[in-house]
Design a protein around this motif. Structure first.
Motif, PDB file in Angstrom:
ATOM      1  N   LYS A   9       1.066  -1.447  -0.071  1.00  0.00           N
ATOM      2  CA  LYS A   9       0.071  -0.012   0.126  1.00  0.00           C
ATOM      3  C   LYS A   9       0.891   1.223   0.057  1.00  0.00           C
ATOM      4  N   GLU A  10       1.854   1.085   0.489  1.00  0.00           N
ATOM      5  CA  GLU A  10       2.695   2.265   0.632  1.00  0.00           C
ATOM      6  C   GLU A  10       3.583   2.356  -0.732  1.00  0.00           C
ATOM      7  N   LEU A  11       3.906   1.513  -1.344  1.00  0.00           N
ATOM      8  CA  LEU A  11       4.340   1.919  -2.600  1.00  0.00           C
ATOM      9  C   LEU A  11       3.361   2.443  -3.675  1.00  0.00           C
ATOM     10  N   TYR A  12       2.141   2.108  -3.432  1.00  0.00           N
ATOM     11  CA  TYR A  12       1.123   2.854  -4.219  1.00  0.00           C
ATOM     12  C   TYR A  12       0.735   4.221  -3.887  1.00  0.00           C
ATOM     13  N   PHE A  13       0.908   4.473  -2.426  1.00  0.00           N
ATOM     14  CA  PHE A  13       0.922   5.685  -1.911  1.00  0.00           C
ATOM     15  C   PHE A  13       1.856   6.615  -2.398  1.00  0.00           C
ATOM     16  N   ILE A  14       3.312   6.178  -2.223  1.00  0.00           N
ATOM     17  CA  ILE A  14       4.361   7.100  -2.485  1.00  0.00           C
ATOM     18  C   ILE A  14       4.307   7.167  -4.032  1.00  0.00           C
ATOM     19  N   ASN A  15       3.855   6.215  -5.093  1.00  0.00           N
ATOM     20  CA  ASN A  15       4.082   6.426  -6.289  1.00  0.00           C
ATOM     21  C   ASN A  15       3.174   7.561  -6.884  1.00  0.00           C
ATOM     22  N   GLY A  47      14.112  -2.478  -3.923  1.00  0.00           N
ATOM     23  CA  GLY A  47      14.560  -1.788  -5.153  1.00  0.00           C
ATOM     24  C   GLY A  47      13.588  -0.630  -5.243  1.00  0.00           C
ATOM     25  N   VAL A  48      13.037   0.070  -4.439  1.00  0.00           N
ATOM     26  CA  VAL A  48      12.290   1.359  -4.785  1.00  0.00           C
ATOM     27  C   VAL A  48      13.162   2.457  -4.694  1.00  0.00           C
ATOM     28  N   PRO A  49      13.464   3.253  -5.863  1.00  0.00           N
ATOM     29  CA  PRO A  49      14.559   4.049  -5.914  1.00  0.00           C
ATOM     30  C   PRO A  49      14.152   5.320  -5.282  1.00  0.00           C
ATOM     31  N   LEU A  50      14.646   5.627  -4.053  1.00  0.00           N
ATOM     32  CA  LEU A  50      14.460   6.578  -3.181  1.00  0.00           C
ATOM     33  C   LEU A  50      15.222   7.719  -3.070  1.00  0.00           C
ATOM     34  N   TYR A  51      14.878   8.942  -3.184  1.00  0.00           N
ATOM     35  CA  TYR A  51      16.152  10.105  -2.872  1.00  0.00           C
ATOM     36  C   TYR A  51      15.826  10.876  -1.665  1.00  0.00           C
ATOM     37  N   ALA A  52      16.503  10.833  -0.521  1.00  0.00           N
ATOM     38  CA  ALA A  52      16.275  11.459   0.623  1.00  0.00           C
ATOM     39  C   ALA A  52      16.903  12.938   0.888  1.00  0.00           C
ATOM     40  N   GLU A  53      15.852  13.929   1.097  1.00  0.00           N
ATOM     41  CA  GLU A  53      16.467  15.390   1.123  1.00  0.00           C
ATOM     42  C   GLU A  53      16.356  15.540   2.793  1.00  0.00           C
ATOM     43  N   TYR A  54      17.464  16.002   3.457  1.00  0.00           N
ATOM     44  CA  TYR A  54      17.397  16.151   4.851  1.00  0.00           C
ATOM     45  C   TYR A  54      17.177  17.619   5.167  1.00  0.00           C
ATOM     46  N   GLY A  55      16.926  18.069   6.295  1.00  0.00           N
ATOM     47  CA  GLY A  55      16.625  19.297   7.013  1.00  0.00           C
ATOM     48  C   GLY A  55      15.227  19.585   7.192  1.00  0.00           C
ATOM     49  N   LYS A  56      15.084  20.630   7.345  1.00  0.00           N
ATOM     50  CA  LYS A  56      13.746  21.102   7.869  1.00  0.00           C
ATOM     51  C   LYS A  56      12.516  20.973   6.927  1.00  0.00           C
ATOM     52  N   GLY A  58      12.707  18.863   4.346  1.00  0.00           N
ATOM     53  CA  GLY A  58      12.880  17.771   3.571  1.00  0.00           C
ATOM     54  C   GLY A  58      12.069  16.473   3.455  1.00  0.00           C
ATOM     55  N   GLY A  59      12.439  15.610   2.830  1.00  0.00           N
ATOM     56  CA  GLY A  59      11.487  14.326   2.912  1.00  0.00           C
ATOM     57  C   GLY A  59      11.953  13.351   1.931  1.00  0.00           C
ATOM     58  N   TYR A  60      11.262  12.689   1.161  1.00  0.00           N
ATOM     59  CA  TYR A  60      11.580  11.639   0.242  1.00  0.00           C
ATOM     60  C   TYR A  60      10.786  11.879  -1.000  1.00  0.00           C
ATOM     61  N   GLN A  61      11.599  11.419  -1.912  1.00  0.00           N
ATOM     62  CA  GLN A  61      10.964  11.177  -3.413  1.00  0.00           C
ATOM     63  C   GLN A  61      11.366  10.019  -4.243  1.00  0.00           C
ATOM     64  N   VAL A  62      10.526   9.656  -4.978  1.00  0.00           N
ATOM     65  CA  VAL A  62      10.810   8.387  -5.808  1.00  0.00           C
ATOM     66  C   VAL A  62      11.993   9.008  -7.151  1.00  0.00           C
ATOM     67  N   ILE A  63      12.802   8.234  -7.237  1.00  0.00           N
ATOM     68  CA  ILE A  63      13.701   9.122  -8.250  1.00  0.00           C
ATOM     69  C   ILE A  63      13.170   8.923  -9.719  1.00  0.00           C
ATOM     70  N   ASN A  64      12.689   7.593  -9.900  1.00  0.00           N
ATOM     71  CA  ASN A  64      11.897   7.271 -11.364  1.00  0.00           C
ATOM     72  C   ASN A  64      10.617   7.272 -10.915  1.00  0.00           C
ATOM     73  N   GLN A  65      10.262   8.514 -11.291  1.00  0.00           N
ATOM     74  CA  GLN A  65       8.363   8.801 -10.921  1.00  0.00           C
ATOM     75  C   GLN A  65       7.750   7.747 -11.520  1.00  0.00           C
TER      76      GLN A  65
END
Length: 128
Positions: A9-15, A47-56, A58-65
């Motif tokens: 469910k999280e995969l579909y959520f973040i996608n 294998g989910v290609p996530l990119y993390a941004e740190y800081g106030k 920040g957050g995550y995003q899927v590299i390959n949308q």
């Protein structure tokens, strides 16, 4: 909720998001911060290609949308699909028989080995 179901469910959520953070996962799935962090690690491990941004901000995003996860079926779901496909064989005037055969072959090829063996066993029983 079982972890494997939650991860799916999280995969579909973040996608469907450009960016998300731990709070989004925590709120959406009613999980703790430590569980959200473990889930992020698990998603990266599969294998989910996530990119993390740190800081106030920040957050995550899927590299390959639009990273679409593979579809997994339980044994009961697989059997119900094949049962429905076999029931279609009783209709004499179906114009899609070649498509049904191709779908069946495609489904069998995409199954893990243990489900293939179970499916073959049930198909043999159904033909008797």
């Amino acid at each position: 909720m079982k972890k494997d179901i939650r991860l799916t469910k999280e995969l579909y959520f973040i996608n469907n998001r450009v960016k998300f953070n731990l709070r989004d996962l925590m709120d959406e799935f009613s999980i703790s911060k430590s569980t959200a962090l473990r889930d992020i690690s698990s998603l990266e491990e599969i294998g989910v290609p996530l990119y993390a941004e740190y800081g106030k901000n920040g957050g995550y995003q899927v590299i390959n949308q639009h990273f679409l996860p593979p579809v997994y079926f339980s044994d009961d779901e697989v059997f119900s699909i094949f049962f429905a496909m076999q029931m279609l064989a009783f209709f004499i005037t179906t114009p899609f028989q070649s498509e049904y055969d191709f779908i069946t072959k495609k489904l069998i090829e995409s199954l893990p080995d243990n489900q293939k063996k179970c499916t073959e066993h049930h198909e043999k029983k159904a033909l008797i």
